[in-house]
Design a protein around this motif. Structure first.
Motif, short mmCIF file in Angstrom:
data_model
loop_
_atom_site.label_atom_id
_atom_site.label_comp_id
_atom_site.label_asym_id
_atom_site.label_seq_id
_atom_site.Cartn_x
_atom_site.Cartn_y
_atom_site.Cartn_z
N LEU A 1 2.90 -6.28 -9.14
CA LEU A 1 1.77 -6.84 -8.38
C LEU A 1 0.96 -7.80 -9.23
O LEU A 1 0.50 -8.85 -8.77
CB LEU A 1 0.87 -5.71 -7.86
CG LEU A 1 1.49 -4.75 -6.85
CD1 LEU A 1 0.48 -3.71 -6.43
CD2 LEU A 1 2.04 -5.50 -5.65
N ARG A 2 0.77 -7.44 -10.51
CA ARG A 2 -0.01 -8.29 -11.41
C ARG A 2 0.75 -9.57 -11.74
O ARG A 2 0.15 -10.65 -11.80
CB ARG A 2 -0.36 -7.53 -12.69
CG ARG A 2 -1.48 -6.54 -12.48
CD ARG A 2 -1.81 -5.79 -13.75
NE ARG A 2 -3.06 -5.08 -13.57
CZ ARG A 2 -4.26 -5.59 -13.81
NH1 ARG A 2 -4.35 -6.83 -14.27
NH2 ARG A 2 -5.36 -4.90 -13.61
N ALA B 1 0.83 -1.21 0.00
CA ALA B 1 0.00 0.00 0.00
C ALA B 1 0.86 1.26 0.00
O ALA B 1 0.58 2.22 -0.72
CB ALA B 1 -0.93 -0.01 1.21
N ILE B 2 1.94 1.25 0.78
CA ILE B 2 2.84 2.40 0.85
C ILE B 2 3.54 2.61 -0.49
O ILE B 2 3.65 3.75 -0.98
CB ILE B 2 3.88 2.20 1.97
CG1 ILE B 2 3.18 2.24 3.34
CG2 ILE B 2 4.96 3.28 1.90
CD1 ILE B 2 4.09 1.90 4.50
N LEU B 3 4.02 1.54 -1.11
CA LEU B 3 4.70 1.64 -2.40
C LEU B 3 3.79 2.20 -3.48
O LEU B 3 4.21 3.00 -4.33
CB LEU B 3 5.24 0.27 -2.82
CG LEU B 3 6.44 -0.26 -2.02
CD1 LEU B 3 6.76 -1.69 -2.44
CD2 LEU B 3 7.65 0.64 -2.23
N ILE B 4 2.54 1.77 -3.47
CA ILE B 4 1.57 2.27 -4.46
C ILE B 4 1.37 3.76 -4.31
O ILE B 4 1.37 4.52 -5.29
CB ILE B 4 0.22 1.53 -4.31
CG1 ILE B 4 0.37 0.05 -4.69
CG2 ILE B 4 -0.85 2.19 -5.18
CD1 ILE B 4 -0.86 -0.78 -4.40
N SER C 1 -0.80 2.57 -18.89
CA SER C 1 -1.43 3.11 -17.68
C SER C 1 -1.13 2.26 -16.45
O SER C 1 -1.43 2.66 -15.32
CB SER C 1 -2.95 3.21 -17.87
OG SER C 1 -3.51 1.94 -18.08
N ILE C 2 -0.55 1.07 -16.65
CA ILE C 2 -0.16 0.23 -15.52
C ILE C 2 1.14 0.78 -14.93
O ILE C 2 2.11 1.02 -15.65
CB ILE C 2 0.06 -1.23 -15.96
CG1 ILE C 2 -1.23 -1.81 -16.54
CG2 ILE C 2 0.51 -2.08 -14.77
CD1 ILE C 2 -1.06 -3.20 -17.10
N THR C 3 1.16 1.00 -13.62
CA THR C 3 2.34 1.53 -12.97
C THR C 3 3.42 0.46 -12.85
O THR C 3 3.15 -0.73 -13.04
CB THR C 3 1.99 2.04 -11.57
OG1 THR C 3 1.53 0.94 -10.76
CG2 THR C 3 0.90 3.10 -11.64
N LYS C 4 4.65 0.88 -12.52
CA LYS C 4 5.74 -0.07 -12.36
C LYS C 4 5.45 -1.03 -11.21
O LYS C 4 5.67 -2.24 -11.32
CB LYS C 4 7.06 0.67 -12.13
CG LYS C 4 7.54 1.47 -13.34
CD LYS C 4 8.84 2.19 -13.05
CE LYS C 4 9.31 2.98 -14.26
NZ LYS C 4 10.57 3.72 -13.98
N VAL C 5 4.99 -0.47 -10.10
CA VAL C 5 4.63 -1.32 -8.97
C VAL C 5 3.46 -2.22 -9.35
O VAL C 5 3.43 -3.41 -9.02
CB VAL C 5 4.26 -0.46 -7.74
CG1 VAL C 5 3.68 -1.34 -6.62
CG2 VAL C 5 5.48 0.29 -7.21
N ARG D 1 -4.52 -1.20 -6.27
CA ARG D 1 -4.52 -0.41 -7.50
C ARG D 1 -3.24 -0.66 -8.28
O ARG D 1 -2.14 -0.52 -7.74
CB ARG D 1 -4.67 1.09 -7.19
CG ARG D 1 -4.65 1.97 -8.42
CD ARG D 1 -5.05 3.40 -8.08
NE ARG D 1 -4.14 4.00 -7.11
CZ ARG D 1 -2.99 4.60 -7.41
NH1 ARG D 1 -2.60 4.68 -8.68
NH2 ARG D 1 -2.24 5.13 -6.46
N THR D 2 -3.37 -1.02 -9.53
CA THR D 2 -2.20 -1.30 -10.37
C THR D 2 -2.09 -0.33 -11.55
O THR D 2 -1.14 -0.40 -12.32
CB THR D 2 -2.26 -2.73 -10.93
OG1 THR D 2 -3.45 -2.89 -11.70
CG2 THR D 2 -2.22 -3.76 -9.81
#
Length: 206
Positions: free
Chosen positions: A103-104, A43-46, A95-99, A74-75
């Motif tokens: 996660l995915r 959660a913090i990394l996101i 639109s997908i973040t690096k984190v 949230r990805t």
């Protein structure tokens, strides 16, 4: 909202009993407790990588078509998910973040669904819950997919998700419901773990 008339089905004996439900809740709660440091770190990394909430929430169709709110990490960039009709973006979507990409690939984004299990919206195994625009418009055949609680993982997910058409997924999910057993559930769990470690078939094709 409830899709169709499931009054007769509700009168039929349920496949799962109170003991099985209790066990499912206990396991989900224990997993949440054990994984709480990981969940907090994710959660913090996101939040650090991109503005917006760490949790993604969306209405899905569940048992008997009842709507419920699903929880996932949230990805994607905040707000991008609302502009898409599909449930999951494709591999390589900008639109997908690096984190989010990590996660995915590790399926960690699905862990908040343990909350849905505790609430009674979902089970560990079952057809994956789809958006309400789909479930609200199921035909009579497709409504059979709503006869059990949706799952965090399911038979369609371990049967070549990316290579399956929507109709094939429906057929597989209904086949699972007709053949539901402890042995089949254990098979799905094992295959899910294998695919997660191999990071196979994480994304839905657009």
């Amino acid at each position: 909202m409830i899709v169709g008339d499931f009054s007769e089905e509700k009168k039929q004996p349920k496949r799962s009993n109170a003991a099985a439900r209790l066990l499912e809740v206990v396991v989900a709660v224990l997993m949440l407790l054990v994984l709480s440091p990981l969940l907090l770190a994710v959660a913090i990394l996101i939040r650090i990588e991109s503005p917006g909430p760490a949790m993604f929430k969306q209405q899905r169709g569940g048992l008997y078509g009842r709507h419920f709110k699903i929880y996932k990490f949230r990805t994607m960039e905040h707000g991008r998910d609302k502009k898409r009709n599909r449930i999951d973006p494709f591999d390589g979507d900008p639109s997908i973040t690096k984190v989010g990409n990590i996660l995915r690939k590790t399926s960690i984004d699905e862990l908040p669904q343990l909350i849905n299990i505790v609430k009674g919206d979902m089970s560990f195994i079952g057809p994956r819950p789809t958006v309400t625009d789909q479930t609200d418009n199921y035909n009579e055949y497709q409504k059979q997919r709503l006869m059990v609680k949706p799952g965090v993982t399911g038979l369609a997910q371990v049967s070549g998700r990316n290579s399956l058409t929507w109709d094939e997924k429906i057929d597989i999910d209904i086949d699972y419901i007709n053949r539901k057993s402890l042995r089949l559930d254990l098979y799905i769990l094992v295959q899910t773990v294998v695919k997660v470690f191999r990071t196979e078939e994480i994304y839905e094709k657009s």
